[in-house]
Design an enzyme around this catalytic site. Structure first.
Site, PDB file in Angstrom:
ATOM      1  N   ASN A 137     -41.206  14.613  17.107  1.00  0.00           N
ATOM      2  CA  ASN A 137     -39.766  14.749  16.898  1.00  0.00           C
ATOM      3  C   ASN A 137     -39.042  13.510  17.426  1.00  0.00           C
ATOM      4  O   ASN A 137     -39.452  12.893  18.405  1.00  0.00           O
ATOM      5  CB  ASN A 137     -39.200  16.057  17.472  1.00  0.00           C
ATOM      6  N   GLU A 184     -35.148  12.532  18.247  1.00  0.00           N
ATOM      7  CA  GLU A 184     -33.766  13.008  18.352  1.00  0.00           C
ATOM      8  C   GLU A 184     -32.764  11.862  18.222  1.00  0.00           C
ATOM      9  O   GLU A 184     -33.126  10.683  18.270  1.00  0.00           O
ATOM     10  CB  GLU A 184     -33.586  13.732  19.692  1.00  0.00           C
ATOM     11  N   CYS A 233     -37.617  16.532  12.887  1.00  0.00           N
ATOM     12  CA  CYS A 233     -38.694  17.351  13.430  1.00  0.00           C
ATOM     13  C   CYS A 233     -40.040  16.654  13.233  1.00  0.00           C
ATOM     14  O   CYS A 233     -40.218  15.844  12.312  1.00  0.00           O
ATOM     15  CB  CYS A 233     -38.751  18.699  12.718  1.00  0.00           C
ATOM     16  N   GLU A 243     -42.822  17.858  12.093  1.00  0.00           N
ATOM     17  CA  GLU A 243     -43.474  18.187  10.824  1.00  0.00           C
ATOM     18  C   GLU A 243     -42.975  17.289   9.696  1.00  0.00           C
ATOM     19  O   GLU A 243     -43.743  16.815   8.859  1.00  0.00           O
ATOM     20  CB  GLU A 243     -43.200  19.658  10.452  1.00  0.00           C
ATOM     21  N   CYS A 284     -39.411  25.122  12.006  1.00  0.00           N
ATOM     22  CA  CYS A 284     -38.077  25.619  11.668  1.00  0.00           C
ATOM     23  C   CYS A 284     -38.006  25.869  10.151  1.00  0.00           C
ATOM     24  O   CYS A 284     -38.881  25.465   9.383  1.00  0.00           O
ATOM     25  CB  CYS A 284     -37.015  24.625  12.122  1.00  0.00           C
ATOM     26  N   CYS A 333     -38.239  22.706   7.951  1.00  0.00           N
ATOM     27  CA  CYS A 333     -39.593  22.152   7.820  1.00  0.00           C
ATOM     28  C   CYS A 333     -40.471  23.028   6.934  1.00  0.00           C
ATOM     29  O   CYS A 333     -41.307  22.522   6.188  1.00  0.00           O
ATOM     30  CB  CYS A 333     -40.240  21.975   9.190  1.00  0.00           C
TER      31      CYS A 333
HETATM   32 ZN    ZN Z   1     -38.264  21.496  11.718  1.00  0.00          ZN
END
Ligand code: ZN
Length: 132
Positions: free
Chosen positions: A44, A46, A55, A57, A87, A90
């Protein structure tokens, strides 16, 4: 299984160390494996503008697609929580390229649970005509 779960765990654990998470302090590593066994790691990333964060993924998917790989067998997601589930966003991004196994590994991968993407995102939205 045409891939090594241990290799996916090793890859996800290593890339998790490089996650850029100054806001959440919640590093996630993921390893996406193609049908021919190539592993694409992602972490990830940010951003101060929170919605722009990426993310792990989706970082994996970007790497794979950038080198022409679009067929996947599985993804392993590793985070320091009981079940680091992908999430909704994703799940949708992964489903663009077909069904695959989703492994979620807590901590350093001692506890791994397995799912199929179609169970995590039933009746998903698709437009691509060549999706399998
Ligand atoms: Zn995600």
């Amino acid at each position: 299984m045409a891939f090594s779960l241990e290799k996916l765990k090793t890859s996800a654990k290593a890339v998790r160390e490089r996650a850029y998470v100054p806001y959440s302090h919640f590093p996630v590593g993921a390893a996406l494996v193609s049908l021919d066994g190539q592993i694409f790691p992602g972490c990830n990333v940010e951003n101060a503008s929170y919605p722009l964060g990426l993310c792990a993924e989706r970082a994996c998917v970007s790497q794979a697609v950038a080198v022409g790989v679009r067929k996947f067998a599985a993804v392993l997601i590793m985070g320091d929580t009981e079940r680091p589930m992908p999430c909704g966003g994703c799940r949708q991004v992964l489903s663009e390229f077909g069904d695959l196994q989703v492994f979620v590994a807590s901590g350093d991968g001692d506890d791994v649970k397995s799912y199929w993407l179609h169970d995590l995102l039933p009746e998903s939205f698709h437009l691509a005509p060549d999706r399998e």
